[in-house]
Design a protein around this motif. Structure first.
Motif, mmCIF file in Angstrom:
data_model
loop_
_atom_site.group_PDB
_atom_site.id
_atom_site.type_symbol
_atom_site.label_atom_id
_atom_site.label_comp_id
_atom_site.label_asym_id
_atom_site.label_seq_id
_atom_site.Cartn_x
_atom_site.Cartn_y
_atom_site.Cartn_z
ATOM 1 N N LEU A 178 42.735 40.992 24.923
ATOM 2 C CA LEU A 178 43.394 40.904 26.222
ATOM 3 C C LEU A 178 42.368 40.981 27.354
ATOM 4 N N SER A 179 41.357 41.812 27.190
ATOM 5 C CA SER A 179 40.321 41.938 28.199
ATOM 6 C C SER A 179 39.583 40.615 28.390
ATOM 7 N N ALA A 180 39.227 39.961 27.294
ATOM 8 C CA ALA A 180 38.507 38.683 27.370
ATOM 9 C C ALA A 180 39.368 37.603 28.026
ATOM 10 N N LEU A 181 40.636 37.554 27.661
ATOM 11 C CA LEU A 181 41.526 36.532 28.223
ATOM 12 C C LEU A 181 41.842 36.831 29.690
ATOM 13 N N LEU A 182 41.986 38.104 30.034
ATOM 14 C CA LEU A 182 42.211 38.464 31.435
ATOM 15 C C LEU A 182 40.991 38.108 32.285
ATOM 16 N N LYS A 183 39.810 38.248 31.713
ATOM 17 C CA LYS A 183 38.596 37.868 32.437
ATOM 18 C C LYS A 183 38.644 36.378 32.785
ATOM 19 N N LYS A 184 39.070 35.559 31.823
ATOM 20 C CA LYS A 184 39.188 34.114 32.077
ATOM 21 C C LYS A 184 40.224 33.839 33.161
ATOM 22 N N LEU A 185 41.332 34.555 33.109
ATOM 23 C CA LEU A 185 42.377 34.369 34.114
ATOM 24 C C LEU A 185 41.904 34.795 35.501
ATOM 25 N N VAL A 186 41.085 35.848 35.560
ATOM 26 C CA VAL A 186 40.535 36.298 36.848
ATOM 27 C C VAL A 186 39.576 35.232 37.383
ATOM 28 N N GLU A 187 38.733 34.681 36.502
ATOM 29 C CA GLU A 187 37.777 33.650 36.917
ATOM 30 C C GLU A 187 38.489 32.397 37.433
ATOM 31 N N SER A 188 39.631 32.081 36.845
ATOM 32 C CA SER A 188 40.379 30.889 37.276
ATOM 33 C C SER A 188 41.220 31.164 38.528
ATOM 34 N N GLY A 189 41.315 32.444 38.911
ATOM 35 C CA GLY A 189 42.048 32.791 40.121
ATOM 36 C C GLY A 189 43.536 33.006 39.917
ATOM 37 N N GLU A 190 43.996 33.014 38.675
ATOM 38 C CA GLU A 190 45.419 33.198 38.390
ATOM 39 C C GLU A 190 45.815 34.671 38.373
ATOM 40 N N VAL A 191 44.839 35.540 38.118
ATOM 41 C CA VAL A 191 45.087 36.979 38.055
ATOM 42 C C VAL A 191 44.065 37.663 38.961
ATOM 43 N N VAL A 192 44.488 38.751 39.593
ATOM 44 C CA VAL A 192 43.612 39.513 40.475
ATOM 45 C C VAL A 192 43.232 40.821 39.786
ATOM 46 N N LYS A 193 41.940 41.147 39.833
ATOM 47 C CA LYS A 193 41.452 42.396 39.248
ATOM 48 C C LYS A 193 41.028 43.328 40.378
ATOM 49 N N THR A 194 41.545 44.551 40.325
ATOM 50 C CA THR A 194 41.124 45.576 41.282
ATOM 51 C C THR A 194 40.595 46.762 40.486
ATOM 52 N N THR A 195 39.605 47.436 41.022
ATOM 53 C CA THR A 195 38.998 48.569 40.319
ATOM 54 C C THR A 195 39.127 49.819 41.171
ATOM 55 N N GLU A 196 39.692 50.866 40.553
ATOM 56 C CA GLU A 196 39.818 52.162 41.214
ATOM 57 C C GLU A 196 39.313 53.240 40.260
ATOM 58 N N LYS A 197 38.350 54.000 40.707
ATOM 59 C CA LYS A 197 37.789 55.090 39.906
ATOM 60 C C LYS A 197 37.399 54.614 38.508
ATOM 61 N N LYS A 198 36.683 53.512 38.434
ATOM 62 C CA LYS A 198 36.173 52.916 37.193
ATOM 63 C C LYS A 198 37.274 52.396 36.264
ATOM 64 N N LYS A 199 38.504 52.271 36.757
ATOM 65 C CA LYS A 199 39.599 51.698 35.965
ATOM 66 C C LYS A 199 39.939 50.346 36.551
ATOM 67 N N SER A 200 40.122 49.364 35.674
ATOM 68 C CA SER A 200 40.462 48.014 36.121
ATOM 69 C C SER A 200 41.965 47.802 36.051
ATOM 70 N N TYR A 201 42.515 47.286 37.142
ATOM 71 C CA TYR A 201 43.942 46.982 37.227
ATOM 72 C C TYR A 201 44.097 45.478 37.429
ATOM 73 N N PHE A 202 45.081 44.922 36.760
ATOM 74 C CA PHE A 202 45.317 43.475 36.833
ATOM 75 C C PHE A 202 46.720 43.196 37.345
ATOM 76 N N SER A 203 46.815 42.162 38.177
ATOM 77 C CA SER A 203 48.120 41.719 38.674
ATOM 78 C C SER A 203 48.043 40.208 38.906
ATOM 79 N N LEU A 204 49.210 39.583 38.974
ATOM 80 C CA LEU A 204 49.251 38.143 39.231
ATOM 81 C C LEU A 204 48.748 37.847 40.639
ATOM 82 N N ALA A 205 48.030 36.742 40.768
ATOM 83 C CA ALA A 205 47.583 36.323 42.099
ATOM 84 C C ALA A 205 48.783 35.778 42.860
ATOM 85 N N GLU A 206 48.800 35.991 44.154
ATOM 86 C CA GLU A 206 49.924 35.539 44.967
ATOM 87 C C GLU A 206 49.625 34.225 45.634
#
Length: 122
Positions: A94-122
């Motif tokens: 899931l991490s590898a596929l989410l990375k691809k989705l973040v690179e394509s701009g379909e998913v947004v990654k935010t980092t808080e206190k060394k934790k990565s959070y993912f959500s759909l791009a708007e």
């Protein structure tokens, strides 16, 4: 870092050298070079997506669907807990596929206190 030349580019260089030369078998040499380029093009046209790549495309669609259902930014572990379908896949996959989705701009990654959070791009 310098980009390596491809076989096709090398054959183009060889063809220009042969054309400029005064060799006897010039037409045969050019025919050979052109044939090799055709074989390379045929091979590259044939190579599509592998079975795993096709499966990963389907999984990425499922990930986007699951993120849409959750409706907020979540970690991979939270995504797996929220969706039984996502629990079938490993955290690493899931991490590898989410990375691809973040690179394509379909998913947004935010980092808080060394934790990565993912959500759909708007």
């Amino acid at each position: 870092m310098e980009k390596k030349m491809t076989k096709k580019e090398w054959f183009a260089v060889l063809a220009s050298v042969v054309e400029a030369s005064e060799m006897e078998n010039k037409t045969e040499a050019l025919a050979f070079i052109n044939h090799e380029v055709e074989l390379l093009e045929k091979k590259s046209a044939k190579s599509g997506q592998t079975k795993t790549q096709k499966e990963n495309v389907e999984v990425m669609e499922k990930i986007k669907s699951a993120l849409g259902e959750v409706g907020k930014a979540v970690t991979i572990t939270e995504l797996q807990a929220a969706s039984a379908e996502m629990a079938e896949y490993s955290n690493q996959k899931l991490s590898a596929l989410l990375k691809k989705l973040v690179e394509s701009g379909e998913v947004v990654k935010t980092t808080e206190k060394k934790k990565s959070y993912f959500s759909l791009a708007e």
